[in-house]
Design a protein around this motif. Structure first.
Motif, mmCIF file in Angstrom:
data_model
loop_
_atom_site.group_PDB
_atom_site.id
_atom_site.type_symbol
_atom_site.label_atom_id
_atom_site.label_comp_id
_atom_site.label_asym_id
_atom_site.label_seq_id
_atom_site.Cartn_x
_atom_site.Cartn_y
_atom_site.Cartn_z
ATOM 1 N N ALA A 2 0.599 -1.170 -0.245
ATOM 2 C CA ALA A 2 0.210 0.098 -0.073
ATOM 3 C C ALA A 2 1.073 1.114 0.292
ATOM 4 O O ALA A 2 0.045 2.634 -0.565
ATOM 5 N N ILE A 3 2.026 1.169 0.821
ATOM 6 C CA ILE A 3 2.725 2.105 0.180
ATOM 7 C C ILE A 3 4.176 2.314 0.625
ATOM 8 O O ILE A 3 5.180 0.973 0.726
ATOM 9 N N ALA A 94 -10.121 -0.423 -3.649
ATOM 10 C CA ALA A 94 -9.104 -1.022 -4.240
ATOM 11 C C ALA A 94 -7.311 -1.061 -3.358
ATOM 12 O O ALA A 94 -6.321 -0.137 -4.399
ATOM 13 N N GLY A 95 -7.138 -1.451 -2.343
ATOM 14 C CA GLY A 95 -6.221 -1.108 -1.886
ATOM 15 C C GLY A 95 -5.034 -0.090 -1.316
ATOM 16 O O GLY A 95 -4.247 -0.185 -0.678
ATOM 17 N N ASN A 138 -5.428 -11.841 9.411
ATOM 18 C CA ASN A 138 -4.548 -11.105 8.040
ATOM 19 C C ASN A 138 -4.289 -12.487 7.136
ATOM 20 O O ASN A 138 -3.331 -11.521 5.865
ATOM 21 N N ASP A 139 -4.147 -13.205 7.041
ATOM 22 C CA ASP A 139 -3.234 -13.611 6.500
ATOM 23 C C ASP A 139 -4.245 -15.473 5.410
ATOM 24 O O ASP A 139 -4.859 -15.746 6.417
ATOM 25 N N ALA A 164 -6.644 -8.054 -2.435
ATOM 26 C CA ALA A 164 -6.264 -8.767 -2.871
ATOM 27 C C ALA A 164 -4.482 -8.784 -2.628
ATOM 28 O O ALA A 164 -4.094 -9.420 -3.007
ATOM 29 N N GLU A 165 -3.846 -8.164 -1.735
ATOM 30 C CA GLU A 165 -2.418 -7.927 -1.245
ATOM 31 C C GLU A 165 -2.990 -8.210 0.446
ATOM 32 O O GLU A 165 -3.922 -6.536 0.813
ATOM 33 N N PRO A 166 -2.179 -9.173 1.353
ATOM 34 C CA PRO A 166 -2.880 -8.328 2.879
ATOM 35 C C PRO A 166 -2.398 -7.051 3.108
ATOM 36 O O PRO A 166 -1.959 -6.093 2.742
#
Length: 302
Positions: A2-3, A94-95, A138-139, A164-166
């Motif tokens: 995300a960052i 969207a993440g 979160n897994d 889509a991604e943790p």
């Protein structure tokens, strides 16, 4: 992620009286191509809006910028529900969510709001349990989570839905035990210059690195984001007011790039103080961020 590494961000206060300004700042961050926005979480503050509700509103009115709690108070936000909220907002945006978390720095205010009044040692123990719960929930490989901790008990919770991604989980930490927890379990570190001045950073970075290596992790897996408080001036000689930076744009550019090279930070969040936040944000976005931000590879979410 995300960052991404090499990002620049902007603080937005959750003040109820400053809501219109918060919305304008979020739009500025979005259109100026800053990477992320940080919003502090002090639910017990009578002048502050609820951080999760605010960032949800701001995320829905922007398209690119990521929103991060800076940091969410795990003493008042149960960990399974907290990661569920973060994952939900990640799906909706969207993440564009990162979860900054901390043990809670105001025990009497936490207790006044109905939370536990922990000793410092208890707060650290409870935070470690909370972080373990959040990591498990979160897994995507987990279908049922159990944790028989002293402070957080989870009895077969079913995690999901997953974005889509943790959601990356960043830790605000300063003490030895919290730094070790950061190195073992955190996706990132979120210190602030007013609490962790540059002179202390090398020893704090080493503590995180050593804990990561001891637990079998690559220290590079822990992102390093520095909250930098201060004021960008029109000119004059740069000074340090306490630990805050005060000086013209060129001074900020040189200092943040030096912090990257010498102190090991890869990203920075600008926290304007003692000046108009919107004017400061505009100068930062125009005259500082472009010379500090590292271009991200094509396709990486901003």
């Amino acid at each position: 992620m995300a960052i991404p590494t090499g990002s620049v961000g902007l603080n937005i206060d959750p003040s109820a009286t400053g809501l219109a300004s918060a919305r304008r700042l979020a739009q500025l961050a979005d259109t100026a191509e800053l990477d992320f926005v940080g919003v502090q979480d002090h639910v017990y503050h009578p002048d502050f809006l609820d951080t999760w509700t605010l960032i949800t509103s701001l995320a829905m009115s922007t398209r690119h910028v990521t929103f991060m709690t800076n940091v969410a108070n795990t003493a008042l936000r149960p960990p399974a529900q907290l990661i569920k909220a973060a994952s939900t907002l990640s799906i909706l945006s969207a993440g564009r969510v990162a979860l900054g978390v901390g043990a809670g720095a105001a025990p009497s205010a936490i207790a006044a709001y109905g939370g536990p009044q922990y000793s410092p040692a208890q707060a650290t123990d409870a935070f470690e349990e909370a972080l373990q719960v959040m990591k498990a929930m979160n897994d995507p490989a987990q279908t049922s989570v159990r944790s028989d901790g002293k402070y957080h008990s989870i009895r077969g919770a079913h995690p999901g839905p997953f974005p889509a991604e943790p959601v990356p989980i960043m830790v605000g930490s300063y003490g030895p035990r919290m730094l070790r927890i950061t190195g073992r379990l955190g996706d990132g570190w979120l210190p602030t210059n007013s609490y962790a001045p540059p002179a202390r950073i090398p020893e704090l970075q080493r503590a995180i690195d050593e804990a990561a290596v001891t637990s079998g992790r690559d220290p590079r897996a822990v992102q390093r984001i520095y909250n930098v408080m201060g004021t960008i001036t029109d000119g004059g000689s740069p000074v340090f007011e306490g630990q805050n930076l005060v000086g013209p744009p060129g001074f900020w550019v040189d200092t943040l790039n030096r912090y990257r090279e010498e102190l090991g930070f890869d990203s920075f969040l600008f926290w304007p103080v003692n000046a108009d936040s919107e004017a400061q944000a505009a100068v930062f976005a125009d005259k500082v961020a472009p010379s500090v931000r590292v271009p991200h590879p094509q396709g990486v979410q901003r």
